[in-house]
Design a protein around this motif. Structure first.
Motif, PDB file in Angstrom:
ATOM      1  N   PHE A  83       8.345  13.448  16.285  1.00  0.00           N
ATOM      2  CA  PHE A  83       7.708  14.605  15.664  1.00  0.00           C
ATOM      3  C   PHE A  83       6.676  15.187  16.625  1.00  0.00           C
ATOM      4  O   PHE A  83       5.490  14.835  16.585  1.00  0.00           O
ATOM      5  N   PRO A  84       7.118  16.088  17.508  1.00  0.00           N
ATOM      6  CA  PRO A  84       6.200  16.650  18.491  1.00  0.00           C
ATOM      7  C   PRO A  84       4.983  17.344  17.872  1.00  0.00           C
ATOM      8  O   PRO A  84       3.949  17.463  18.517  1.00  0.00           O
ATOM      9  N   VAL A  85       5.096  17.768  16.610  1.00  0.00           N
ATOM     10  CA  VAL A  85       3.969  18.455  15.969  1.00  0.00           C
ATOM     11  C   VAL A  85       2.775  17.529  15.815  1.00  0.00           C
ATOM     12  O   VAL A  85       1.648  17.998  15.620  1.00  0.00           O
ATOM     13  N   LEU A  86       2.999  16.228  15.902  1.00  0.00           N
ATOM     14  CA  LEU A  86       1.859  15.297  15.861  1.00  0.00           C
ATOM     15  C   LEU A  86       0.980  15.454  17.081  1.00  0.00           C
ATOM     16  O   LEU A  86      -0.207  15.193  17.050  1.00  0.00           O
ATOM     17  N   GLY A  87       1.614  15.891  18.179  1.00  0.00           N
ATOM     18  CA  GLY A  87       0.886  16.203  19.399  1.00  0.00           C
ATOM     19  C   GLY A  87      -0.128  15.150  19.745  1.00  0.00           C
ATOM     20  O   GLY A  87       0.142  13.955  19.791  1.00  0.00           O
ATOM     21  N   ALA A  88      -1.353  15.612  19.991  1.00  0.00           N
ATOM     22  CA  ALA A  88      -2.437  14.681  20.371  1.00  0.00           C
ATOM     23  C   ALA A  88      -3.203  14.175  19.173  1.00  0.00           C
ATOM     24  O   ALA A  88      -4.209  13.497  19.323  1.00  0.00           O
ATOM     25  N   LYS A  89      -2.713  14.498  17.950  1.00  0.00           N
ATOM     26  CA  LYS A  89      -3.410  13.991  16.763  1.00  0.00           C
ATOM     27  C   LYS A  89      -3.400  12.483  16.768  1.00  0.00           C
ATOM     28  O   LYS A  89      -2.374  11.862  17.017  1.00  0.00           O
ATOM     29  N   PRO A  90      -4.493  11.869  16.486  1.00  0.00           N
ATOM     30  CA  PRO A  90      -4.495  10.392  16.387  1.00  0.00           C
ATOM     31  C   PRO A  90      -3.735   9.981  15.132  1.00  0.00           C
ATOM     32  O   PRO A  90      -3.860  10.579  14.079  1.00  0.00           O
ATOM     33  N   VAL A  91      -2.888   8.976  15.281  1.00  0.00           N
ATOM     34  CA  VAL A  91      -2.207   8.399  14.123  1.00  0.00           C
ATOM     35  C   VAL A  91      -3.144   7.393  13.494  1.00  0.00           C
ATOM     36  O   VAL A  91      -3.627   6.477  14.158  1.00  0.00           O
ATOM     37  N   GLN A  92      -3.432   7.564  12.205  1.00  0.00           N
ATOM     38  CA  GLN A  92      -4.438   6.692  11.543  1.00  0.00           C
ATOM     39  C   GLN A  92      -3.908   5.286  11.367  1.00  0.00           C
ATOM     40  O   GLN A  92      -2.725   5.079  11.228  1.00  0.00           O
ATOM     41  N   GLU A  99      -0.038  14.084   5.081  1.00  0.00           N
ATOM     42  CA  GLU A  99      -0.197  13.196   3.925  1.00  0.00           C
ATOM     43  C   GLU A  99       0.164  11.750   4.274  1.00  0.00           C
ATOM     44  O   GLU A  99      -0.403  10.807   3.725  1.00  0.00           O
ATOM     45  N   LEU A 100       1.111  11.608   5.179  1.00  0.00           N
ATOM     46  CA  LEU A 100       1.636  10.278   5.515  1.00  0.00           C
ATOM     47  C   LEU A 100       0.898   9.623   6.665  1.00  0.00           C
ATOM     48  O   LEU A 100       1.249   8.512   7.073  1.00  0.00           O
ATOM     49  N   ALA A 101      -0.132  10.288   7.194  1.00  0.00           N
ATOM     50  CA  ALA A 101      -0.824   9.801   8.394  1.00  0.00           C
ATOM     51  C   ALA A 101      -1.232   8.328   8.316  1.00  0.00           C
ATOM     52  O   ALA A 101      -1.084   7.597   9.309  1.00  0.00           O
ATOM     53  N   PRO A 102      -1.739   7.820   7.177  1.00  0.00           N
ATOM     54  CA  PRO A 102      -2.165   6.412   7.150  1.00  0.00           C
ATOM     55  C   PRO A 102      -1.019   5.417   7.346  1.00  0.00           C
ATOM     56  O   PRO A 102      -1.266   4.248   7.632  1.00  0.00           O
ATOM     57  N   PHE A 103       0.223   5.891   7.203  1.00  0.00           N
ATOM     58  CA  PHE A 103       1.362   4.972   7.242  1.00  0.00           C
ATOM     59  C   PHE A 103       2.222   5.145   8.492  1.00  0.00           C
ATOM     60  O   PHE A 103       3.235   4.464   8.648  1.00  0.00           O
ATOM     61  N   LEU A 104       1.823   6.053   9.377  1.00  0.00           N
ATOM     62  CA  LEU A 104       2.647   6.360  10.542  1.00  0.00           C
ATOM     63  C   LEU A 104       2.410   5.379  11.686  1.00  0.00           C
ATOM     64  O   LEU A 104       1.300   4.901  11.901  1.00  0.00           O
ATOM     65  N   ALA A 105       3.487   5.132  12.438  1.00  0.00           N
ATOM     66  CA  ALA A 105       3.397   4.332  13.658  1.00  0.00           C
ATOM     67  C   ALA A 105       3.048   5.241  14.827  1.00  0.00           C
ATOM     68  O   ALA A 105       3.263   6.461  14.785  1.00  0.00           O
ATOM     69  N   GLU A 106       2.502   4.658  15.896  1.00  0.00           N
ATOM     70  CA  GLU A 106       2.189   5.448  17.093  1.00  0.00           C
ATOM     71  C   GLU A 106       3.440   6.127  17.645  1.00  0.00           C
ATOM     72  O   GLU A 106       3.392   7.242  18.165  1.00  0.00           O
ATOM     73  N   ASP A 119       0.829  -1.211   0.000  1.00  0.00           N
ATOM     74  CA  ASP A 119       0.000   0.000   0.000  1.00  0.00           C
ATOM     75  C   ASP A 119       0.864   1.262   0.000  1.00  0.00           C
ATOM     76  O   ASP A 119       0.540   2.261  -0.654  1.00  0.00           O
ATOM     77  N   PHE A 120       1.965   1.200   0.739  1.00  0.00           N
ATOM     78  CA  PHE A 120       2.878   2.345   0.800  1.00  0.00           C
ATOM     79  C   PHE A 120       3.545   2.543  -0.569  1.00  0.00           C
ATOM     80  O   PHE A 120       3.697   3.680  -1.036  1.00  0.00           O
ATOM     81  N   ILE A 121       3.927   1.458  -1.222  1.00  0.00           N
ATOM     82  CA  ILE A 121       4.510   1.551  -2.557  1.00  0.00           C
ATOM     83  C   ILE A 121       3.512   2.179  -3.523  1.00  0.00           C
ATOM     84  O   ILE A 121       3.866   3.050  -4.339  1.00  0.00           O
ATOM     85  N   ALA A 122       2.245   1.779  -3.424  1.00  0.00           N
ATOM     86  CA  ALA A 122       1.217   2.342  -4.306  1.00  0.00           C
ATOM     87  C   ALA A 122       1.082   3.844  -4.087  1.00  0.00           C
ATOM     88  O   ALA A 122       0.936   4.624  -5.051  1.00  0.00           O
ATOM     89  N   PHE A 123       1.139   4.283  -2.830  1.00  0.00           N
ATOM     90  CA  PHE A 123       1.086   5.711  -2.527  1.00  0.00           C
ATOM     91  C   PHE A 123       2.269   6.436  -3.166  1.00  0.00           C
ATOM     92  O   PHE A 123       2.113   7.520  -3.762  1.00  0.00           O
ATOM     93  N   ILE A 124       3.454   5.854  -3.055  1.00  0.00           N
ATOM     94  CA  ILE A 124       4.661   6.477  -3.599  1.00  0.00           C
ATOM     95  C   ILE A 124       4.574   6.572  -5.123  1.00  0.00           C
ATOM     96  O   ILE A 124       4.901   7.611  -5.713  1.00  0.00           O
ATOM     97  N   GLN A 125       4.093   5.513  -5.765  1.00  0.00           N
ATOM     98  CA  GLN A 125       3.967   5.527  -7.216  1.00  0.00           C
ATOM     99  C   GLN A 125       2.970   6.585  -7.672  1.00  0.00           C
ATOM    100  O   GLN A 125       3.173   7.254  -8.695  1.00  0.00           O
ATOM    101  N   GLN A 126       1.902   6.744  -6.925  1.00  0.00           N
ATOM    102  CA  GLN A 126       0.887   7.746  -7.268  1.00  0.00           C
ATOM    103  C   GLN A 126       1.397   9.158  -7.033  1.00  0.00           C
ATOM    104  O   GLN A 126       1.086  10.079  -7.789  1.00  0.00           O
TER     105      GLN A 126
END
Length: 435
Positions: free
Chosen positions: A426-435, A413-420, A344-351
Motif C-alpha cells: 500500500f504505497p499510500v502509507l508512504g512515510a507514515k509510521p505504522v503504529q 482505521e487499521l493502523a494499530p494492526f498493520l505490519a511494517e 485485540d483485533f477480534i474486539a475491534f471487529i466486533q465493535q
C-alpha cells in the motif's frame, strides 16, 4: 480475444514411459482435439472434445492392427441404456460410434472415419495432425486421461503447461467473449468469457504494466475454473463415474455460468477479487460460497496477510480465540496452527461491525459472528488503494448463510494492526509510521 498459448511438440521415437499424444483437427466440419495412448503402453484408449463444446468424450479400446487403430466412442449413460451391477456401477458402457484411424507416423497425422452405431450410413471423416505428447504418470485408461483434467481443475500444485497439459491448453485456447477494457492503476484488463461455460473472469492485458507473475496467476485461476465447468459438462459417461446413483447429475456447467466474480482492486503490487455463487455437479449438497482472493503481484502467489497485519496470530487447531501460541514456536511449524486475528483485533471487529448484520437474529449472530467464528473464518480483500474489506467466509454448507461481507475499513482505521511490510503493498502509507 484469444488466449495466447505456446504449445511445444515433444516427440519421442521410443518412449521409456507411457505417453499420451494430443491430435487436433476436424471430425466432419467440427473442430476437435483428441488424446490417445500408444500401443506399446497397452490397449489404445483415448478421449476427445469438440472445440465448440469443450466436454470430454471417452474413447474405449477395440483393436490395434499395425497402424490401424479402432476405438469405440462411448455414449452418455441414461436410464435405459446403461447396464449396472449390484452396487450401481456401470458394467458395460453404451457405444455411440466406432472410430477407425490410420496413424501416419512419418507425417504426424491420423485419418479415418467415425461410424455411428445406429446409422452406419452416416459415416464422418476424421482428419488430425499431431500436436504434442505428455507423459502419463498413472493408469493408462480413458478414465485416467480425463481425471488428468479433473485434477488440474483443483490441484493448485500442478502446473497447466505445455509439457504436462498440452490437451488442456489447447482445449482452453478458444475465442473469448469479453467486456470493454477497463484501466486501473495503469493496468488494462477486461472480463473474458468462455463461450462453452459462460464463465466470466478478469484477465490482465500484456501492455507492460501488469507483472507477468500476476497475469499468469490470474489466467491459471481462470483455466482451473474453466476446466471444472467442462469437467461437470463431461460427467455423462460411465467411464467418468456416472452410475445408477448419479444419472442426470452432470452434462451441465455446474453453475459456473452464474458465478459472480468481481475484480475489486488491481495494481502492479496485487490483484484482489470476490467470487460468489452456488456450484453443484454431484454429491450431497451444493458449494454455496463467498470467497476472497488476493494475489501478490511480485510472485503471483496468494498474498500472505501476515505481511499486511501484525495482528494475525497462530493458534492450535480448534482452540479458543484466547489460546495464542508464541510466534517463534509457531513459525518453526507454521502449518501446525491456524492463523487468524488476535484477541485485540477480534474486539475491534466486533465493535466495528453492524450488530444487525444477520437480520437481528441473536441465534444466527451467535453462530456466524462469535469470537470463535471470527478467529477461524475471517477473510480479507482489497477494495481500494487504502481500504480493506472484511469477510466471514468458508462456513460449511449448513452455515453457508454466514458467508457475508461485514464491513470495510481504511488503512488509517487499521493502523494499530498493520505490519511494517504493509507499506510494500500500500504505497499510500508512504512515510507514515505504522503504529
Amino acid at each position: 480475444m484469444r488466449l495466447a498459448l505456446v504449445l511445444l511438440v515433444s516427440l519421442v521415437a521410443t518412449p521409456a514411459f507411457a505417453e499420451a499424444v494430443t491430435y487436433v483437427g476436424k471430425l466432419g466440419e467440427r473442430f476437435i482435439q483428441v488424446e490417445l495412448t500408444q500401443p506399446e503402453d497397452g490397449a489404445v484408449v483415448g478421449r476427445f472434445a469438440y472445440s465448440d463444446d469443450g466436454a470430454d468424450v471417452p474413447l474405449l479400446p477395440v483393436a490395434v492392427d499395425g497402424n490401424v487403430w479402432t476405438l469405440a466412442e462411448e455414449a452418455p449413460c441414461g436410464e435405459s441404456n446403461c447396464e449396472v451391477i449390484a452396487d450401481g456401477e456401470v458394467a458395460a458402457p453404451p457405444v455411440a460410434a466406432t472410430w477407425t484411424l490410420s496413424i501416419h507416423m512419418d507425417q504426424l497425422m491420423a485419418t479415418g472415419t467415425r461410424v455411428p452405431k445406429d446409422d452406419p450410413a452416416a459415416a464422418t471423416t476424421i482428419e488430425l495432425h499431431e500436436l504434442a505428447t505428455r507423459p502419463i504418470d498413472g493408469d493408462v485408461t480413458t478414465t485416467a486421461l480425463h481425471e488428468h483434467s479433473t485434477t488440474l481443475s483443483y490441484d493448485t500444485s500442478r502446473p497447466i503447461d505445455a509439457d504436462t497439459a498440452p490437451y488442456e491448453l489447447h482445449l482452453l485456447d478458444v475465442d473469448l467473449g469479453g467486456s470493454d477494457v477497463i484501466e486501473s492503476n495503469g493496468i488494462a484488463w477486461y472480463y473474458a468469457t468462455d463461450p462453452r461455460s459462460q464463465l466470466a473472469f478478469p484477465r490482465l492485458l500484456d501492455t507492460g504494466a501488469a507483472p507477468k507473475p500476476l497475469r499468469v496467476a490470474l489466467d491459471t485461476h481462470f483455466f482451473r475454473a474453466s476446466l471444472a465447468a467442462l469437467d461437470c459438462k463431461a460427467f455423462r459417461y460411465g467411464s467418468y463415474g456416472v452410475s445408477e446413483y448419479f444419472l442426470g447429475m452432470g452434462g451441465h456447467t455446474a453453475g459456473y455460468e452464474d458465478e459472480q466474480i468481481t475484480l475489486d482492486y488491481v495494481s502492479p503490487l496485487m490483484a484482489s477479487w470476490r467470487q460468489e455463487g452456488s456450484l453443484y455437479c454431484q454429491g450431497a449438497h451444493p458449494y454455496n460460497h463467498l470467497d476472497n482472493y488476493t494475489l501478490d503481484g511480485r510472485t503471483g502467489e496468494p498474498l500472505d496477510w501476515r505481511k499486511v497485519f501484525s495482528a494475525i496470530v497462530p493458534r492450535p487447531w480448534f482452540s479458543a480465540p484466547e489460546d495464542v501460541v508464541d510466534l517463534e514456536t509457531a513459525l518453526a511449524e507454521p502449518d501446525s496452527y491456524y492463523w487468524g486475528p488476535s484477541p485485540d483485533f477480534i474486539a475491534f471487529i466486533q465493535q466495528r461491525r453492524d450488530p444487525t448484520l444477520y437480520a437481528g437474529d441473536p441465534e444466527l449472530d451467535g453462530v456466524c459472528a462469535s469470537d470463535q467464528a471470527i478467529a477461524e473464518q475471517l477473510r480479507f480483500r482489497v477494495v481500494d488503494e487504502a481500504e480493506i474489506m472484511f469477510t466471514l467466509s468458508g462456513f460449511p454448507h449448513v452455515s453457508s448463510v454466514c458467508n457475508v461481507d461485514i464491513f470495510s475499513a481504511t488503512l488509517d482505521e487499521l493502523a494499530p494492526f498493520l505490519a511494517e511490510t504493509a507499506k510494500d503493498y500500500f504505497p499510500v502509507l508512504g512515510a507514515k509510521p505504522v503504529q
